[in-house]
Design an enzyme around this catalytic site. Structure first.
Site, mmCIF file in Angstrom:
data_model
loop_
_atom_site.group_PDB
_atom_site.id
_atom_site.type_symbol
_atom_site.label_atom_id
_atom_site.label_comp_id
_atom_site.label_asym_id
_atom_site.label_seq_id
_atom_site.Cartn_x
_atom_site.Cartn_y
_atom_site.Cartn_z
ATOM 1 N N LYS A 120 0.837 -1.203 0.000
ATOM 2 C CA LYS A 120 0.000 0.000 0.000
ATOM 3 C C LYS A 120 0.871 1.251 0.000
ATOM 4 O O LYS A 120 2.003 1.219 0.489
ATOM 5 C CB LYS A 120 -0.849 0.018 1.283
ATOM 6 C CG LYS A 120 -1.997 -0.951 1.293
ATOM 7 C CD LYS A 120 -2.803 -0.794 2.567
ATOM 8 C CE LYS A 120 -3.970 -1.764 2.606
ATOM 9 N NZ LYS A 120 -4.956 -1.564 1.532
ATOM 10 N N ASP A 179 -7.784 -2.982 10.547
ATOM 11 C CA ASP A 179 -8.272 -3.936 9.548
ATOM 12 C C ASP A 179 -8.780 -5.237 10.181
ATOM 13 O O ASP A 179 -9.080 -6.197 9.485
ATOM 14 C CB ASP A 179 -7.163 -4.213 8.514
ATOM 15 C CG ASP A 179 -7.711 -4.592 7.145
ATOM 16 O OD1 ASP A 179 -8.895 -4.287 6.877
ATOM 17 O OD2 ASP A 179 -6.967 -5.191 6.353
ATOM 18 N N GLU A 226 -6.478 -9.384 0.650
ATOM 19 C CA GLU A 226 -6.191 -10.502 1.553
ATOM 20 C C GLU A 226 -7.357 -10.888 2.452
ATOM 21 O O GLU A 226 -7.447 -12.031 2.892
ATOM 22 C CB GLU A 226 -4.972 -10.155 2.424
ATOM 23 C CG GLU A 226 -5.249 -9.343 3.689
ATOM 24 C CD GLU A 226 -5.820 -7.947 3.437
ATOM 25 O OE1 GLU A 226 -5.679 -7.452 2.300
ATOM 26 O OE2 GLU A 226 -6.409 -7.369 4.363
ATOM 27 N N ARG A 247 -10.511 -11.330 1.865
ATOM 28 C CA ARG A 247 -11.359 -12.377 1.295
ATOM 29 C C ARG A 247 -10.671 -13.745 1.378
ATOM 30 O O ARG A 247 -11.335 -14.771 1.504
ATOM 31 C CB ARG A 247 -11.733 -12.001 -0.152
ATOM 32 C CG ARG A 247 -10.567 -11.904 -1.096
ATOM 33 C CD ARG A 247 -10.894 -11.102 -2.365
ATOM 34 N NE ARG A 247 -10.928 -9.664 -2.118
ATOM 35 C CZ ARG A 247 -11.187 -8.751 -3.041
ATOM 36 N NH1 ARG A 247 -11.454 -9.120 -4.287
ATOM 37 N NH2 ARG A 247 -11.194 -7.479 -2.738
HETATM 38 N N1 BES Z 1 -8.214 -3.566 4.237
HETATM 39 C C1 BES Z 1 -8.337 -3.165 2.888
HETATM 40 C C2 BES Z 1 -9.598 -2.357 2.614
HETATM 41 C C3 BES Z 1 -9.687 -1.014 3.291
HETATM 42 C C4 BES Z 1 -9.174 0.102 2.681
HETATM 43 C C5 BES Z 1 -10.310 -0.887 4.507
HETATM 44 C C6 BES Z 1 -9.259 1.332 3.297
HETATM 45 C C7 BES Z 1 -10.406 0.348 5.117
HETATM 46 C C8 BES Z 1 -9.877 1.456 4.519
HETATM 47 C C9 BES Z 1 -8.352 -4.382 1.973
HETATM 48 O O1 BES Z 1 -7.580 -5.457 2.408
HETATM 49 C C10 BES Z 1 -7.784 -3.946 0.672
HETATM 50 O O2 BES Z 1 -6.634 -3.622 0.629
HETATM 51 N N2 BES Z 1 -8.604 -3.948 -0.374
HETATM 52 C C11 BES Z 1 -8.181 -3.551 -1.661
HETATM 53 C C12 BES Z 1 -8.698 -4.541 -2.648
HETATM 54 C C13 BES Z 1 -8.109 -4.409 -4.020
HETATM 55 C C14 BES Z 1 -6.638 -4.792 -3.990
HETATM 56 C C15 BES Z 1 -8.851 -5.310 -4.958
HETATM 57 C C16 BES Z 1 -8.729 -2.154 -1.905
HETATM 58 O O3 BES Z 1 -9.841 -1.857 -1.461
HETATM 59 O O4 BES Z 1 -8.040 -1.358 -2.526
HETATM 60 ZN ZN ZN Z 2 -7.288 -5.589 4.408
HETATM 61 MN MN MN Z 3 -5.575 -5.307 1.841
#
Ligand code: BES
Ligand code: ZN
Ligand code: MN
Length: 506
Positions: free
Chosen positions: A284, A295, A356, A358
């Protein structure tokens, strides 16, 4: 690997009590006025004893008793330190939810004026609920509001100076006290969820979270903690793949509350518990990454819910299961393109290691439906940023394969203010996660990211009523309200408690 230990201690919590109406001789008193202003009974009595000072102050401050207006009268006479008049507008139209929010506002106002104790008048003319229930609801809102997470300040806040007690006046104080017990149980569960989400990830790594869950056994919850070796034996390659890049071992925690006959099938709640999400090799951006300590908010909600249900001795059999992992990066972390095999037997191409949650839920959902044959499964997860693009931060995303369950969740959301908005599931979305080599991939395309994530989860659900709540927007960095001022909201504890209470208790 060991984390640092938290010296965050559960502070002595504010005392909430109920008493028959009487005119206080000293202290800080909260009274009510309807639009006019039309003073409530205690307000009128105090005004009389203080020779009309309250109405005089109202006039001077243009206080008319409109809803959410407050009037703070300092040393009005009659021995009182302070009289705070809260405007109710038309009290006869106030609903249960508004009364609870009012309780939060009262506690917030008492804190703002640095009162150490408060006495609150009986609510006048309320129609939606009985007087004792109204008093209990005020207490509920106040209790939810006064949450603090200050254990990491080396300079300890002066707890003697904090708001330590509120007494709510009502004719049948015993009945109000009784009704309040359930609200206090829910409050405790909500505050546990907030604590877990607020904790930093060096303190709340998977085994540490599991230890906090284990402590629920004192409340009568049966808690099992599965180790990586046990998970490996069960074939949980999807969950374990996420965990393999972390110095912290994963855990799977299964909590059970048996409040009904043994023959009753349980209801099941499942939580995403990623104690920190770096994104893994699909790392990220730095900006805002610190928020990923939250998370595990889905898992925190499930844990708080189990505590609430146990504390109020819910007449229901309930399973709570949380998958606890850290999504970290090192030489052994899983790579984009890796293919893992889930407990269900289905294979997954991990195209993005940041998708991750899912992968964790896939194995936990399968395990729970396989082992417990529940009446329904509801999972909670801070699953996608995309759900915030779709719904903002006022509603969680609700996905379900069952209209009745979805409707019940929606209704409980409106009743508690923890709102969820239904989103679609359909074969057209499902095919977006097909993969040429493996059975599926862990990301869809550019569009509908919250939906393709939900479709992924659904591939691990058989013929059981199921709902997925995407709480990325509601559980952390949450919208502040009169009953929550914390970064972590504890979202979902009150909603799911309500769902159980309304439909699944004997
Ligand atoms: N934990 C994140 C989602 C999230 C983002 C929660 C911001 C709270 C605030 C999740 O694991 C994630 O990284 N999701 C990605 C999915 C993508 C790679 C398909 C996302 O939402 O960008
Ligand atoms: Zn996550
Ligand atoms: Mn993630």
């Amino acid at each position: 690997m060991q984390g640092v230990t938290s010296d965050s201690k559960p502070g002595s919590f504010m005392k909430i009590s109920f008493a028959r109406p009487s005119v206080p001789k000293t202290g800080v008193v909260v009274v009510f006025a309807a639009e006019g202003p039309k003073l409530g009974e205690l307000a009128g009595q105090i005004d009389k004893a203080a020779k009309g000072q309250i109405l005089k102050a109202a006039k001077a401050a243009n206080f008319t008793g409109k809803k959410d207006q407050t009037l703070d009268v300092v040393a009005p006479g009659a021995g009182l330190e302070r009289v705070i008049v809260m405007g109710l507008g038309r009290p006869e139209v106030l609903g249960a939810r508004e009364i609870e929010l009012l309780g939060g506002a009262i506690a917030g106002t008492l804190q703002a004026v640095k009162a150490r104790e408060g006495i609150v008048a009986a609510l006048p003319e309320v129609k939606a609920v009985g007087a004792d229930e109204a008093a209990a609801l005020l207490g509920s809102g106040a209790g939810l509001r006064v949450y603090r997470f200050d254990g990491y300040k080396s300079k300890k806040p002066d707890s003697a100076a904090a708001l330590g007690a509120i007494t709510f006046q009502t004719d049948d104080a015993a009945k109000a006290r009784k009704a309040f017990q359930a609200y206090d149980a829910i409050r405790e569960g909500n505050h546990l969820a907030r604590d877990l989400v607020n904790e930093p990830s060096n303190v709340l790594f998977p085994a540490a979270f599991a230890a906090r869950a284990k402590a629920l056994s004192k409340a009568g919850v049966i808690v099992e903690v599965l180790t990586p070796a046990q998970m490996k034996k069960l074939g949980m390659g999807s969950l374990l793949g996420v965990a393999q890049g972390s110095a912290f071992e994963p855990r799977l925690v299964v909590m059970r509350w048996n409040g009904a006959a043994k023959s009753e099938k349980p209801v099941a709640f499942i939580g995403k518990g990623v104690t920190f999400d770096t994104g893994g090799v699909s790392i990220k951006p730095a900006q805002g990454m610190e928020d990923m300590k939250g998370d595990m908010a889905g898992a925190a909600c499930v844990t708080g819910l189990m505590l609430a249900l146990a504390r109020r001795k819910a007449k229901c059999n309930v399973v709570g299961a949380i998958g606890l992992v850290e999504n970290a990066i090192d030489g052994n972390a899983q790579r984009p393109g890796d293919i893992v095999k889930s407990m269900s037997g289905q294979t997954i191409a991990v195209l993005n290691t940041d998708a991750e949650g899912r992968l964790v839920l896939a194995d936990v959902l399968w395990y729970v439906q396989d082992r417990f044959k529940p009446k329904f499964m509801i999972n909670l997860a801070t699953l996608t940023g995309a759900i915030m693009v779709a719904l903002g931060k006022e509603n969680a995303g609700l996905f379900s394969n069952n209209d009745e369950l979805a409707a019940r969740i929606s209704a409980a959301g409106i009743a508690t203010g923890e709102k969820a908005w239904r989103m679609p599931l359909a074969p057209e979305y499902d095919k977006l996660i097909d993969h040429d080599v493996a059975d599926m991939k862990n990301i869809g395309g550019r569009y509908g990211g919250a939906i393709t994530a939900a479709q992924f989860l659904q591939r691990f659900v058989n013929n059981v009523p199921w709902a997925h709540l995407d709480v990325a927007g509601t559980a952390m960095d949450s919208v502040k309200s009169s009953i929550n001022q914390s970064w972590a909201s504890g979202w979902g504890v009150r909603l799911l408690n309500r769902l159980v209470a309304d439909h699944y208790e004997a």
